[in-house]
Design a protein around this motif. Structure first.
Motif, PDB file in Angstrom:
ATOM      1  N   VAL A   1     -10.511   7.781  -1.973  1.00 57.25           N
ATOM      2  CA  VAL A   1     -11.426   6.638  -1.885  1.00 57.25           C
ATOM      3  C   VAL A   1     -10.633   5.331  -1.978  1.00 57.25           C
ATOM      4  N   ALA A   2      -9.582   5.312  -2.796  1.00 59.28           N
ATOM      5  CA  ALA A   2      -8.756   4.106  -2.926  1.00 59.28           C
ATOM      6  C   ALA A   2      -8.096   3.731  -1.607  1.00 59.28           C
ATOM      7  N   ARG A   3      -7.906   4.704  -0.707  1.00 54.63           N
ATOM      8  CA  ARG A   3      -7.316   4.412   0.608  1.00 54.63           C
ATOM      9  C   ARG A   3      -8.197   3.478   1.414  1.00 54.63           C
TER      10      ARG A   3
ATOM     11  N   GLY B   1      -5.400   0.979   1.743  1.00 57.44           N
ATOM     12  CA  GLY B   1      -4.638   1.588   2.815  1.00 57.44           C
ATOM     13  C   GLY B   1      -4.196   2.987   2.436  1.00 57.44           C
ATOM     14  N   VAL B   2      -3.874   3.797   3.437  1.00 51.56           N
ATOM     15  CA  VAL B   2      -3.578   5.207   3.178  1.00 51.56           C
ATOM     16  C   VAL B   2      -2.326   5.392   2.328  1.00 51.56           C
ATOM     17  N   MET B   3      -1.394   4.434   2.359  1.00 47.79           N
ATOM     18  CA  MET B   3      -0.218   4.507   1.495  1.00 47.79           C
ATOM     19  C   MET B   3      -0.360   3.597   0.273  1.00 47.79           C
ATOM     20  N   GLY B   4      -0.995   2.460   0.441  1.00 49.12           N
ATOM     21  CA  GLY B   4      -1.171   1.528  -0.676  1.00 49.12           C
ATOM     22  C   GLY B   4      -2.003   2.109  -1.801  1.00 49.12           C
ATOM     23  N   ALA B   5      -2.832   3.124  -1.486  1.00 47.09           N
ATOM     24  CA  ALA B   5      -3.644   3.773  -2.521  1.00 47.09           C
ATOM     25  C   ALA B   5      -2.778   4.400  -3.605  1.00 47.09           C
ATOM     26  N   ASN B   6      -1.513   4.700  -3.286  1.00 46.19           N
ATOM     27  CA  ASN B   6      -0.627   5.279  -4.302  1.00 46.19           C
ATOM     28  C   ASN B   6      -0.386   4.316  -5.466  1.00 46.19           C
ATOM     29  N   ILE B   7      -0.460   3.006  -5.196  1.00 45.59           N
ATOM     30  CA  ILE B   7      -0.313   2.025  -6.279  1.00 45.59           C
ATOM     31  C   ILE B   7      -1.496   2.131  -7.233  1.00 45.59           C
ATOM     32  N   ALA B   8      -2.703   2.112  -6.671  1.00 47.23           N
ATOM     33  CA  ALA B   8      -3.907   2.206  -7.504  1.00 47.23           C
ATOM     34  C   ALA B   8      -3.952   3.536  -8.240  1.00 47.23           C
ATOM     35  N   ALA B   9      -3.678   4.638  -7.514  1.00 45.24           N
ATOM     36  CA  ALA B   9      -3.717   5.958  -8.140  1.00 45.24           C
ATOM     37  C   ALA B   9      -2.620   6.092  -9.188  1.00 45.24           C
ATOM     38  N   GLY B  10      -1.453   5.510  -8.920  1.00 49.06           N
ATOM     39  CA  GLY B  10      -0.350   5.594  -9.882  1.00 49.06           C
ATOM     40  C   GLY B  10      -0.670   4.897 -11.192  1.00 49.06           C
ATOM     41  N   LEU B  11      -1.282   3.702 -11.114  1.00 49.55           N
ATOM     42  CA  LEU B  11      -1.662   2.980 -12.334  1.00 49.55           C
ATOM     43  C   LEU B  11      -2.692   3.770 -13.131  1.00 49.55           C
ATOM     44  N   ARG B  12      -3.703   4.290 -12.430  1.00 48.91           N
ATOM     45  CA  ARG B  12      -4.721   5.097 -13.120  1.00 48.91           C
ATOM     46  C   ARG B  12      -4.101   6.364 -13.688  1.00 48.91           C
ATOM     47  N   GLY B  13      -3.157   6.965 -12.958  1.00 48.05           N
ATOM     48  CA  GLY B  13      -2.501   8.182 -13.432  1.00 48.05           C
ATOM     49  C   GLY B  13      -1.697   7.961 -14.700  1.00 48.05           C
TER      50      GLY B  13
ATOM     51  N   LEU C   1      -7.664   2.355   8.625  1.00 48.50           N
ATOM     52  CA  LEU C   1      -7.124   2.149   7.277  1.00 48.50           C
ATOM     53  C   LEU C   1      -5.598   2.123   7.270  1.00 48.50           C
ATOM     54  N   HIS C   2      -5.013   1.945   8.468  1.00 49.65           N
ATOM     55  CA  HIS C   2      -3.547   1.918   8.559  1.00 49.65           C
ATOM     56  C   HIS C   2      -2.999   0.585   8.070  1.00 49.65           C
ATOM     57  N   PHE C   3      -3.709  -0.514   8.366  1.00 47.28           N
ATOM     58  CA  PHE C   3      -3.301  -1.862   7.978  1.00 47.28           C
ATOM     59  C   PHE C   3      -1.855  -2.121   8.418  1.00 47.28           C
ATOM     60  N   GLN C   4      -0.947  -2.424   7.460  1.00 45.50           N
ATOM     61  CA  GLN C   4       0.462  -2.630   7.798  1.00 45.50           C
ATOM     62  C   GLN C   4       1.256  -1.422   7.304  1.00 45.50           C
ATOM     63  N   ASN C   5       1.507  -0.482   8.220  1.00 45.40           N
ATOM     64  CA  ASN C   5       2.237   0.746   7.866  1.00 45.40           C
ATOM     65  C   ASN C   5       1.591   1.496   6.710  1.00 45.40           C
TER      66      ASN C   5
END
Length: 495
Positions: A107-109, A113-125, A426-430
Motif C-alpha cells: 500500500v505504501a507503494r 513509489g514501488v521502490m520508495g515504499a522501502n523507506i516507509a516500510a523500513g522506518l515502520r519495521g 507508480l514508477h515515478f522516478q525509477n
C-alpha cells in the motif's frame, strides 16, 4: 487474473496472481489476498484489538491516564473522544488493503513509489523490531516470576550477569523468544487463531482481579481520580489525553492493512474495529482503574504493573495464573503490533529471497541484537528513539491517506503495484516518488522537533500533539507538491 494457492507454504493463504509481476516487488506473501483468504470476521478483528490493548504496557498506559489530575468522568470522556478518533482513522488506513488485499508495504507503494515504499516500510519495521524485543523482555520477566514462585532455589541464578542479564534472565528471555517464534512462523492463519484466544483470556483474569480488589475494598472507597487536581483548564488536559491515545496507536495506524486485507468484508472490519477500539478500550480502562485504585487501599500504594499485583497476592496458583495470562497477553500484542509488520516490511526489501517466515525470523534475531533490557533501562534512549522514529509515523499516515483518498480518489491500477516498467503509474522516478519523500522529510523534521522539545521540557503540551501535527503537515505538504502532477488514470483499476 485468478487465485493461486502457492505450494511449499503449509499455512499460506490463496493469492491473486499478478501477470508479469517483477520478482523484485512480488512474492506469495506480498501478493493480493484472494477472496478465499478473507477469513477474518467480526470476532477475529475484535480479538486482534483485544490482543493489542490487553497487555502489560496497555494496562500501564490506561492506568496512567487517571494520574493526569482529571476527574474520572473527564478522563473517560477524553478516552471516548481519543479512541473514537482512532476508530475512524483505522477505517481510513484499512480500506485500501481491504479493497486490494495488499499488506502495508505494498500500500505504501501507492504514495512513495514501488521502490520508495522501502523507506516507509523500513522506518515502520525498525519501530516494530525494537518494541518486539522490549515486549519479549517484559514477558520474560513474568516467566522469571513464575520460575521463582515454584522454584525459589533458582534465585541463585539471578546473581550472575552477561550483557546485562542474569543466567535466569537469559534462560527466560530465550524461552519466550523461541516460544513466540514457533507460533508466529506458522503463518497468518495460526496467528489469527492464537489472537482469537489471547484477548478474551486476559479479560477473564482482569475481571477476576477487579472482583478480588472490590471484595477487599468495597465500592464506596474507590476513586477514579488517582492524581492531584490539574491546574488551569481541564479542557486542555482532556484534549492532551485524547491525543495521547491517538499517539499510542500510531504504529498500527500505519500497518493495520496487514490485517484488514484478510477481513471478510468492510462490515466485518468496521464492526470489529468498533467493538475492539471504542467499546473494548473503555471497558478495559475502567477495569484497569478499579484495580489500580484498589491497590492503594490493599497494598498502600498505586501499582500499575498487573504482574506485580498478582505476585503480591502471594498465592502460588494466583501467581501462576496471572503470570501465564500476561505472558499470553504480551505475545498477543507482539503479534499484532511488532511482528507481522516487520516480517512484511523485511520481505518487501528483497521479495525474491525473503518471504513472510524468513522476514519474521530476521525480525526475531534483530530483536535480540537490540538488547531490549538495556534499552528500557535508559529513559534517554527511549526518548530519542520514540522522538526520531515514532514521530515519523504520523507524517507517513498523513501522506498515505491524502494520496489514496485525495490524489488517487481510491482507484489504483493493481498491476502497477508490482511492476518496474516506466509506464507504470507508480514508477515515478525509477520507482521513487521524490515529492512524497520530500513531504515526509519536511513534516517528520517538525514532528521530531516537537517530540524532542516536549520530552526534554523545552515546551509543554505541544509534544502530545506531535502525531496530529505531523500527519496534517505531511498531508498538506504532499498535496501541495503533488498538485502539478496528474493522478494515475483509473481506467485499469480493479474495483
Amino acid at each position: 487474473v485468478g487465485e493461486l494457492p502457492m505450494s511449499g507454504h503449509s499455512n499460506a493463504s490463496p493469492v491473486i496472481a499478478v501477470p508479469d509481476a517483477d520478482p523484485r516487488l512480488y512474492n506469495h506473501d506480498l501478493a493480493p489476498a484472494a477472496p478465499a483468504a478473507r477469513s477474518w470476521g467480526v470476532f477475529s478483528i475484535f480479538a486482534m484489538w483485544m490482543s493489542d490493548v490487553h497487555s502489560v504496557g496497555g494496562y500501564t498506559f490506561a492506568a496512567s491516564l487517571f494520574f493526569l489530575g482529571l476527574t474520572g468522568w473527564e478522563v473517560l470522556l477524553a478516552m471516548a473522544i481519543g479512541i473514537t478518533a482512532v476508530y475512524f482513522l483505522m477505517n481510513l488506513i484499512g480500506r485500501p488493503s481491504l479493497k486490494y488485499g495488499t499488506p502495508f508495504p505494498v500500500v505504501a507503494r501507492m504514495a512513495f513509489g514501488v521502490m520508495g515504499a522501502n523507506i516507509a516500510a523500513g522506518l515502520r519495521g525498525i519501530v516494530g523490531i525494537v518494541w518486539y524485543g522490549v515486549q519479549t523482555y517484559f514477558a520474560s520477566k513474568a516467566v522469571q516470576v513464575l520460575v521463582l514462585t515454584f522454584n525459589p532455589g533458582a534465585e541463585a541464578w539471578t546473581h550472575s550477569s552477561f550483557v546485562g542479564l542474569s543466567a535466569l534472565g537469559w534462560a527466560c528471555f530465550l524461552f519466550m523468544w523461541l516460544f513466540q517464534l514457533l507460533i508466529f512462523l506458522n503463518g497468518m492463519e495460526t496467528i489469527r487463531k492464537f489472537i482469537d484466544f489471547c484477548g478474551p483470556a486476559v479479560y477473564v483474569v482482569m475481571f477476576a482481579l477487579a472482583i478480588w480488589i472490590l471484595t477487599q475494598t468495597g465500592t464506596s472507597s474507590l476513586s477514579l481520580q488517582l492524581g492531584p487536581p490539574v491546574e488551569g483548564s481541564a479542557l486542555g488536559h482532556m484534549a492532551g489525553a485524547a491525543m495521547l491515545i491517538v499517539a499510542y496507536f500510531a504504529a498500527l495506524l500505519l500497518n493495520f492493512g496487514d490485517f484488514s486485507r484478510f477481513a471478510k468484508d468492510e462490515r466485518a472490519m468496521k464492526v470489529g474495529n468498533f467493538l475492539g477500539l471504542p467499546v473494548n478500550f473503555i471497558v478495559f480502562a475502567i477495569i484497569t482503574v478499579i484495580v489500580t485504585a484498589g491497590t492503594v487501599k490493599v497494598f498502600g500504594e498505586a501499582i500499575m504493573d498487573p504482574v506485580s499485583i498478582v505476585e503480591r497476592i502471594g498465592n502460588p496458583i494466583v501467581v501462576a495464573l496471572g503470570s501465564i495470562t500476561f505472558i499470553v497477553a504480551t505475545m498477543g500484542i507482539n503479534i499484532v503490533a511488532n511482528f507481522v509488520s516487520p516480517a512484511y516490511d523485511i520481505s518487501n526489501l528483497y521479495p525474491e529471497k525473503i518471504d513472510f517466515r524468513l522476514g519474521g525470523l530476521i525480525t526475531s534475531i534483530l530483536s535480540v541484537i537490540v538488547c531490549p533490557w538495556i534499552f528500557v533501562s535508559s529513559p534517554q534512549a527511549i526518548t530519542v528513539f520514540v522522538s526520531i522514529f515514532g514521530a515519523a509515523l504520523g507524517p507517513m499516515f498523513g501522506i498515505m491517506v491524502a494520496d489514496y483518498y485525495l490524489v488517487k480518489r481510491q482507484h489504483i491500477v493493481v498491476d502497477d503495484l508490482y511492476t518496474m516498467s516506466p509506464k507504470g503509474s507508480l514508477h515515478f522516478q525509477n520507482g521513487w516518488n521524490a515529492r512524497a519523500l520530500l513531504a515526509l522529510a519536511g513534516s517528520a523534521a517538525v514532528s521530531i522537533g516537537l517530540s524532542l522539545a516536549g520530552a526534554y521540557g523545552a515546551i509543554t503540551n505541544v509534544g502530545d500533539w506531535g502525531w496530529l501535527i505531523g500527519a496534517c503537515l505531511g498531508a498538506l505538504l504532499y498535496m501541495a507538491l503533488m498538485r502539478g502532477r496528474e493522478a494515475a488514470s483509473p481506467s485499469r483499476a480493479v474495483a
